[in-house]
Write an enzyme that holds these catalytic residues in place. Structure first.
Site, PDB file in Angstrom:
ATOM      1  N   CYS A  35     -20.185  -9.035   3.307  1.00 29.16           N
ATOM      2  CA  CYS A  35     -19.760  -9.115   4.708  1.00 29.16           C
ATOM      3  C   CYS A  35     -18.258  -9.360   4.840  1.00 29.16           C
ATOM      4  O   CYS A  35     -17.607  -8.837   5.734  1.00 29.16           O
ATOM      5  CB  CYS A  35     -20.521 -10.225   5.424  1.00 29.16           C
ATOM      6  SG  CYS A  35     -22.278  -9.856   5.634  1.00 29.16           S
TER       7      CYS A  35
ATOM      8  N   THR B 205      12.964   5.170  10.900  1.00 33.25           N
ATOM      9  CA  THR B 205      13.897   4.123  11.322  1.00 33.25           C
ATOM     10  C   THR B 205      13.678   2.855  10.499  1.00 33.25           C
ATOM     11  O   THR B 205      12.550   2.400  10.326  1.00 33.25           O
ATOM     12  CB  THR B 205      13.687   3.799  12.817  1.00 33.25           C
ATOM     13  OG1 THR B 205      13.907   4.989  13.573  1.00 33.25           O
ATOM     14  CG2 THR B 205      14.646   2.715  13.280  1.00 33.25           C
TER      15      THR B 205
ATOM     16  N   THR C 177       0.827  -1.207   0.000  1.00 32.82           N
ATOM     17  CA  THR C 177       0.000   0.000   0.000  1.00 32.82           C
ATOM     18  C   THR C 177       0.861   1.257   0.000  1.00 32.82           C
ATOM     19  O   THR C 177       0.631   2.188  -0.778  1.00 32.82           O
ATOM     20  CB  THR C 177      -0.961   0.006   1.205  1.00 32.82           C
ATOM     21  OG1 THR C 177      -1.859  -1.097   1.086  1.00 32.82           O
ATOM     22  CG2 THR C 177      -1.753   1.301   1.258  1.00 32.82           C
TER      23      THR C 177
ATOM     24  N   SER D 269       5.844  -6.862  -1.843  1.00 31.95           N
ATOM     25  CA  SER D 269       5.575  -7.015  -0.417  1.00 31.95           C
ATOM     26  C   SER D 269       5.978  -8.404   0.037  1.00 31.95           C
ATOM     27  O   SER D 269       5.939  -9.361  -0.734  1.00 31.95           O
ATOM     28  CB  SER D 269       4.094  -6.775  -0.135  1.00 31.95           C
ATOM     29  OG  SER D 269       3.836  -6.773   1.249  1.00 31.95           O
ATOM     30  N   ALA D 270       6.362  -8.529   1.315  1.00 30.21           N
ATOM     31  CA  ALA D 270       6.813  -9.810   1.857  1.00 30.21           C
ATOM     32  C   ALA D 270       5.671 -10.674   2.357  1.00 30.21           C
ATOM     33  O   ALA D 270       5.812 -11.897   2.465  1.00 30.21           O
ATOM     34  CB  ALA D 270       7.806  -9.573   3.000  1.00 30.21           C
ATOM     35  N   HIS D 271       4.531 -10.071   2.664  1.00 25.77           N
ATOM     36  CA  HIS D 271       3.474 -10.819   3.364  1.00 25.77           C
ATOM     37  C   HIS D 271       2.798 -11.882   2.511  1.00 25.77           C
ATOM     38  O   HIS D 271       2.106 -12.748   3.043  1.00 25.77           O
ATOM     39  CB  HIS D 271       2.428  -9.846   3.926  1.00 25.77           C
ATOM     40  CG  HIS D 271       1.483  -9.298   2.899  1.00 25.77           C
ATOM     41  ND1 HIS D 271       1.842  -8.325   2.002  1.00 25.77           N
ATOM     42  CD2 HIS D 271       0.189  -9.594   2.644  1.00 25.77           C
ATOM     43  CE1 HIS D 271       0.813  -8.046   1.230  1.00 25.77           C
ATOM     44  NE2 HIS D 271      -0.213  -8.804   1.596  1.00 25.77           N
TER      45      HIS D 271
END
Length: 403
Positions: free
Chosen positions: A341, A256, A76, A218-220
């Site tokens: 939902c 950081t 993101t 991204s790593a996720h």
């Protein structure tokens, strides 16, 4: 609690690999200092070396140099920086009154192009830019989710500054022809950004061969840690500093550095193999074949062949995806759905609508995404469960009774 629970929502997030965790531990408990220069203290130097080494590993997986990769908090942030950072760089340049060599004022570069089925990290960033006065062209896709190259070419104007098209779609897995798109952008002299969150390391991607200027990763989704990602920025690409603060990340993003995250990301990249990707592809095709052959009135969403190896997205007519998801959960399987939902929205999946589906088709869809820790036995087990669950739900479905 069920004795066995099978996780099949790996496009949302993946289980951390134990080898990744082991690699990261040292930088939580031993070398936990912030990175310092060679003139700093030893613990800080160790952290600096770990950060540089991790950057190099990930950049090489893209065919890039380590100076072209900055670490972010994830996809993101990377996509926000790619779109907003490049446009703001143009605005800043324009305010300074710079002109091209012919001394003719440059055209107003306030136009970007994305597809209608982009992930929210790009889609909502584009909507935010619209509110700020920028112009956005939303490209249609065909029934498989592919961008029409002629439509793209005709949509680029002298005001277009950037095109952002994902590599593989997050919901239906369709793989775009990014090489052809990149060549069009290069010919038209506009920047090209791709969201590679669901393709990096799973599908070949080499910036030496493909004319792309910015890539979000991204790593996720790679069995790495959550909260760490990256943005590839081709050398010479104009982009404004994203987060003000210190001079970290080549003075492009203050804050950081996440050393354990960077180390874990690099290790996750190293663990991905061609054999693993081929195994995922075989499980994917086996699951698709079983569902389509054994459950009538089903629709495969996305391209049959041009598809990420871990993605299966199916619409089951006459039943709600939400109901299927809940019944599978009770049987020990985790999947996701485009139903309201579960999407935290009152709207049906914009991706299914984008490929020509109606709200009923969107709400009847479920996505099963595979990962390293899934097995063929689990694939057969969820296929068996789906046969039973869909049959039982159709018997009591008012949607089915009307047909």
């Amino acid at each position: 609690m069920l004795d066995k629970y099978t996780y099949l929502d790996n496009a949302s997030i993946t289980r951390l690999d134990e080898k990744v965790l082991e690699e990261m531990k040292k930088y939580f408990f031993d070398d936990y200092a912030i990175p310092t220069s060679e003139s700093g203290y030893s613990m800080g130097i160790e952290s600096r070396e770990a950060l540089d080494n991790s950057r190099d590993i990930i950049a090489k997986a893209l065919g890039a140099s380590k100076e072209e990769l900055i670490f972010t908090s994830g996809n993101t942030e990377s996509s926000n920086m790619a779109l907003k950072g490049t446009l703001m760089a143009w605005v800043q340049r324009k305010k300074r009154g710079k002109k091209i060599e012919t001394n003719i004022e440059e055209p107003i570069k306030n136009h970007i192009i994305i597809s209608k089925i982009e992930d929210f990290s790009v889609l909502n960033t584009a909507k935010s830019l619209e509110k700020q006065g920028f112009q956005v062209k939303y490209l249609d896709v065909d029934a498989d989710g592919l961008v029409d190259l002629e439509d793209l070419k005709n949509s680029i104007t002298t005001e277009t500054s950037l095109v952002s098209i994902q590599h593989a779609n997050q919901e239906i897995g369709t793989i775009q022809d990014i090489e052809a798109i990149g060549n069009i952008c290069k010919e038209k002299n506009v920047l090209f950004h791709i969201d590679a969150t669901h393709s990096f390391t799973r599908i070949p991607l080499d910036v030496e061969k493909i004319p792309v200027d910015l890539i979000s990763i991204s790593a996720h989704t790679l069995h790495g840690p959550a909260g760490i990602g990256g943005l590839y920025i081709r050398k010479g690409t104009p982009i404004l500093k994203w987060m003000d603060g210190g001079f970290q990340e080549f003075n492009r993003r203050g804050g950081t550095e996440n050393i354990p995250g960077a180390v874990g990301f690099a290790k996750a990249v190293q663990l991905i193999t061609e054999n693993e990707n081929n195994r995922l592809l075989k499980m994917r095709d086996h699951l698709i074949d079983r569902i389509l052959n054994e459950i009538p009135k089903t629709i495969l969403n996305g391209h049959r062949k041009k598809r990420s190896p871990q993605n299966v997205n199916i619409t089951f007519e006459f039943v709600e995806g939400e109901s299927i998801t809940l019944h599978l959960d009770m049987r020990g399987f985790a999947v996701s759905t485009g139903s309201a939902c579960f999407s935290r929205s009152l709207d049906p999946s914009h991706v299914i609508l984008g490929i020509g589906g109606d709200p009923e088709r969107a709400h009847g869809s479920i996505r099963l995404t595979l990962g390293r820790f899934n097995t063929m036995e689990e694939i057969d087990a969820v296929a068996d469960a789906l046969v039973t669950v869909v049959e039982n739900l159709r018997k009591i479905s008012p949607l089915g009774m009307k047909k």
